[in-house]
Design an enzyme around this catalytic site. Structure first.
Site, PDB file in Angstrom:
ATOM      1  N   GLY A  70       0.839  -1.191   0.000  1.00  0.00           N
ATOM      2  CA  GLY A  70       0.000   0.000   0.000  1.00  0.00           C
ATOM      3  C   GLY A  70       0.871   1.236   0.000  1.00  0.00           C
TER       4      GLY A  70
ATOM      5  N   GLN B 133       3.099   9.932   1.189  1.00  0.00           N
ATOM      6  CA  GLN B 133       4.371   9.193   1.226  1.00  0.00           C
ATOM      7  C   GLN B 133       5.248   9.472   0.009  1.00  0.00           C
ATOM      8  OE1 GLN B 133       2.392   5.196   2.228  1.00  0.00           O
ATOM      9  NE2 GLN B 133       4.349   5.096   3.287  1.00  0.00           N
TER      10      GLN B 133
ATOM     11  N   CYS C  73       6.199   0.216   7.719  1.00  0.00           N
ATOM     12  CA  CYS C  73       5.797   1.328   6.861  1.00  0.00           C
ATOM     13  C   CYS C  73       6.993   1.769   6.021  1.00  0.00           C
ATOM     14  CB  CYS C  73       5.291   2.486   7.717  1.00  0.00           C
ATOM     15  SG  CYS C  73       4.776   3.908   6.757  1.00  0.00           S
ATOM     16  N   LEU C  74       6.748   1.975   4.723  1.00  0.00           N
ATOM     17  CA  LEU C  74       7.829   2.411   3.831  1.00  0.00           C
ATOM     18  C   LEU C  74       8.406   3.755   4.260  1.00  0.00           C
ATOM     19  CD1 LEU C  74       6.166   1.442   0.421  1.00  0.00           C
ATOM     20  CD2 LEU C  74       8.080   0.271   1.529  1.00  0.00           C
TER      21      LEU C  74
ATOM     22  N   HIS D 255      -4.334   1.491   7.556  1.00  0.00           N
ATOM     23  CA  HIS D 255      -2.995   2.092   7.634  1.00  0.00           C
ATOM     24  C   HIS D 255      -2.874   3.239   6.620  1.00  0.00           C
ATOM     25  CE1 HIS D 255       1.556   1.570   8.060  1.00  0.00           C
ATOM     26  NE2 HIS D 255       1.448   2.337   6.992  1.00  0.00           N
ATOM     27  N   GLU D 256      -3.339   3.019   5.384  1.00  0.00           N
ATOM     28  CA  GLU D 256      -3.198   4.052   4.348  1.00  0.00           C
ATOM     29  C   GLU D 256      -4.099   5.252   4.623  1.00  0.00           C
ATOM     30  OE1 GLU D 256      -0.662   3.683   2.698  1.00  0.00           O
ATOM     31  OE2 GLU D 256      -0.424   1.533   2.957  1.00  0.00           O
TER      32      GLU D 256
ATOM     33  N   HIS E 172      -2.535   7.508   6.944  1.00  0.00           N
ATOM     34  CA  HIS E 172      -1.516   8.356   6.323  1.00  0.00           C
ATOM     35  C   HIS E 172      -2.100   9.671   5.811  1.00  0.00           C
ATOM     36  CE1 HIS E 172       2.333   6.405   6.372  1.00  0.00           C
ATOM     37  NE2 HIS E 172       1.896   5.283   5.844  1.00  0.00           N
TER      38      HIS E 172
HETATM   39 NI    NI Z   1       2.826   3.396   5.788  1.00  0.00          NI
END
Ligand code: NI
Length: 174
Positions: free
Chosen positions: A46, A51, A103-104, A145-146, A149
């Site tokens: 995702g 991000q 998380c990226l 989660h997204e 963000h």
């Molecule tokens: Ni993330």
């Protein structure tokens, strides 16, 4: 199509409430395609627009549930790809579950987070048409989660504990 640079904490864009999208123009189509490429390349399941440094309410999700055959071999499930604009959780289960997330935008850290087991998400597709997704388990977790963000929330805010994973500890990264 092109890869975008993934921003990491403490970049302030990750802490901002992102603005709604109301133009479904060529730039948006390019952004969606780039985000899908960037998510796959990372690799992740995702990605939210903040991000890649863009404070807009757009997320992409790609996930398939793996299964095991009778010999214990992992069979990769078919992946479903979602691009969702202005996503909103409209229904949640009372049931929740704990799971480990990475998380990226927060490399080298994972955390145990409690999420709703099942959710319904409503939003717009890339053409601006309404769409609704019913998600459970890991897919529901990724959406939560997204959507966090685009509200400036990152998983350690919600985690019951966070730690640096061992090299052999593999988690899905969102
Ligand atoms: Ni993330």
């Amino acid at each position: 199509m092109a890869l975008r640079k993934i921003v990491t904490l403490p970049d302030p864009v990750l802490r901002k409430k992102a603005r709604p999208i109301n133009k479904f123009d060529k730039d948006l189509q390019t952004l969606i395609d780039d985000m899908v490429d960037t998510m796959r390349e990372a690799p992740g399941v995702g990605l939210a627009a903040p991000q890649v440094g863009i404070s807009e309410r757009l997320i992409v999700v790609e996930y398939g549930e793996d299964t095991e055959d009778e010999n214990g071999e992992i069979i990769e499930g078919p992946k479903r790809l979602f691009a969702m604009i202005n996503p909103e959780i409209v229904k949640t289960s009372t049931e929740t579950e704990l799971g480990v997330e990475g998380c990226l935008s927060i490399p080298g850290l994972v955390g145990e987070v409690e999420r709703f087991s099942t959710i319904q998400v409503k939003g717009l597709n890339r053409r601006g048409q309404p769409m609704k997704v019913k998600a459970e388990g890991w897919l529901a977790r990724i959406f939560q989660h997204e959507i966090d963000h685009i509200n400036g929330v990152v998983f350690p805010d919600r985690a019951t504990k966070v730690w640096k994973p061992e090299p052999e500890e593999e988690e899905e990264i969102v």
